[in-house]
Enzyme design. Structure first.
Site, PDB file in Angstrom:
ATOM      1  N   SER A   1       0.923  -1.173  -0.065  1.00  0.00           N
ATOM      2  CA  SER A   1       0.110  -0.078  -0.024  1.00  0.00           C
ATOM      3  C   SER A   1       1.124   1.148   0.059  1.00  0.00           C
ATOM      4  CB  SER A   1      -1.087  -0.055   1.288  1.00  0.00           C
ATOM      5  OG  SER A   1      -1.826   0.914   1.182  1.00  0.00           O
TER       6      SER A   1
ATOM      7  N   ASP B   1      -9.946  -4.233  -5.049  1.00  0.00           N
ATOM      8  CA  ASP B   1      -8.962  -3.197  -4.359  1.00  0.00           C
ATOM      9  C   ASP B   1      -8.929  -1.810  -5.598  1.00  0.00           C
ATOM     10  OD1 ASP B   1      -6.881  -1.450  -3.326  1.00  0.00           O
ATOM     11  OD2 ASP B   1      -5.194  -2.578  -4.016  1.00  0.00           O
TER      12      ASP B   1
ATOM     13  N   HIS C   1      -7.636  -5.194  -0.459  1.00  0.00           N
ATOM     14  CA  HIS C   1      -6.591  -4.392  -0.059  1.00  0.00           C
ATOM     15  C   HIS C   1      -6.613  -4.383   1.449  1.00  0.00           C
ATOM     16  CE1 HIS C   1      -3.992  -0.726  -0.757  1.00  0.00           C
ATOM     17  NE2 HIS C   1      -4.420  -0.515   0.693  1.00  0.00           N
TER      18      HIS C   1
END
Length: 404
Positions: A191, A344, A374
């Protein structure tokens, strides 16, 4: 006594309202039937929504800031001792790190792996990914360094990237001190940690005084803030845990910006037409494979708002949006592994970076998780409370890393 009971009653009513609000918000969230263990994910998201609602209310009353409470749940549970690793808390040029080294003797210098955790630059810690880093060190027979960079908003952008850069340079210069081959060092991140990892690799391409990074692993990375209406943004606009709206809100909070510009930023009003034309060659739905554009509807044109652009100008810095780097930099990047998930909002960021790297003759290994979402990596190592996709991400990382 009556006033005490009245106070308790008010607290109970407030708690019930918080729970009902959280449940309502969680059911507004999309949990696709083909996502990893949808019932478990909905339960977790409901718990997250409860904490988020509580955090927002406490912040509105001036009791505690939202990010402080959210950090508590992102840190996870402490891990037990591990007899198979040497684990040390150190500082690399004043940046806190934790190193994980297998106790089993090695016939040669080991590879090194630098891991930068996600969390929008505001959440997460070394402890958040303790289990993953331990497992990675043992299964890949590597010395793993987890970077505890300073968090926003206490430490303003770009402190986070600079801390990761400082720790990486220190490790490259002193690799042999830790039993590591300086020519076999891999940078990883998930991320926002993937953002920092990508940025570090870009900033080091022209350094001649230190060894070159051998490879990078980017796990569902955030890589651009020009277009928040790509197909993956639209398709996963309400998917747990990172919705389209939450993504932009966290970005603005990370940069300590006025969140009133959120709707305009989400609509694209922060981007002047000249920039849209310039970056169209790198960031556009037409650059994605057809299978990832099914159901996509181009958004209505938005009017450029100079005041919003001025408020959000950091979004266009290459350090913040690595996808905006020039080809002269991209072509010098190391071998890359990119892991993306179907569910995501940031899925297309990874795909667009993959294309840019391949167009510049950089070797790319890509893994795509059909059931992944995610944040799945953060659940790794919790047994029945984890997800199959959590283990899949880690196994893909290990398979790639062992090739170096």
């Amino acid at each position: 006594m009556e006033s005490f009971y009245a106070f308790i009653a008010v607290l109970l009513v407030a708690f019930v309202l918080l729970v009902l609000t959280a449940i309502y918000n969680s059911f507004k969230t999309d949990i696709p039937p083909d996502i990893d263990q949808p019932s478990k994910l909905r339960l977790y998201h409901c718990m997250f929504a409860l904490v988020e609602v509580l955090a927002k209310n406490l912040e509105s009353f001036g009791i505690v800031e939202e990010h402080i409470l959210l950090r508590l749940i992102s840190d996870g549970m402490p891990a037990c001792r591990d007899s198979k690793l040497f684990i040390k808390d150190l500082h690399f040029d004043e940046v806190p790190v934790r190193t994980y080294c297998p106790k089993v003797p090695s016939a040669r210098e080991r590879r090194g792996v630098i891991f930068t955790h996600g969390g929008c630059g505001m959440f997460g810690s070394i402890r958040s990914f303790e289990r993953m880093c331990r497992y990675l060190a043992k299964k890949s027979d590597s010395v793993v360094v987890s970077v505890g960079y300073r968090l926003s908003p206490e430490h303003l952008y770009p402190t986070q990237t600079l801390d990761c850069l400082t720790a990486t340079v220190h490790f490259l210069k002193n690799a042999k001190t830790y039993g590591v081959d300086p020519n076999r060092i891999i940078v990883c991140g998930d991320s926002a940690g993937g953002t920092f990892a990508a940025s570090v690799c870009q900033e080091l391409v022209n350094r001649q005084d230190i060894p070159k990074i051998r490879a990078q692993v980017l796990i569902y990375p955030f890589l651009q803030a020009v277009n928040f209406n790509l197909p993956s943004h639209q398709k996963n606009a309400f998917t747990a845990f990172l919705t389209q709206e939450r993504l932009v809100r966290f970005i603005l909070k990370y940069l300590k910006k006025d969140c009133s510009v959120l709707p305009a930023t989400l609509a694209g009003s922060h981007v002047p037409e000249s920039m849209n034309l310039k970056y169209k060659k790198w960031i556009h739905p037409d650059l994605l494979p057809e299978v990832f554009k099914v159901g996509y509807k181009p958004p209505l044109p938005s009017s450029f708002l100079p005041q919003v652009h001025e408020e959000t100008k950091e979004l266009f810095e290459v350090r913040f949006s690595p996808l905006l780097a020039e080809d002269a930099v991209v072509c010098c990047l190391p071998d890359t592994c990119i892991i993306t998930c179907k569910h995501d909002v940031l899925g297309d960021d990874g795909l667009l970076y993959k294309k840019r790297l391949e167009d510049n003759n950089v070797k790319v290994t890509w893994y795509y998780l059909e059931k992944g979402f995610h944040g799945t990596l953060g659940f790794f190592g919790y047994g029945i409370f984890s997800f199959p996709s959590s283990s899949q991400v880690v196994q893909h990382m290990i398979n790639f890393i062992k090739g170096y």
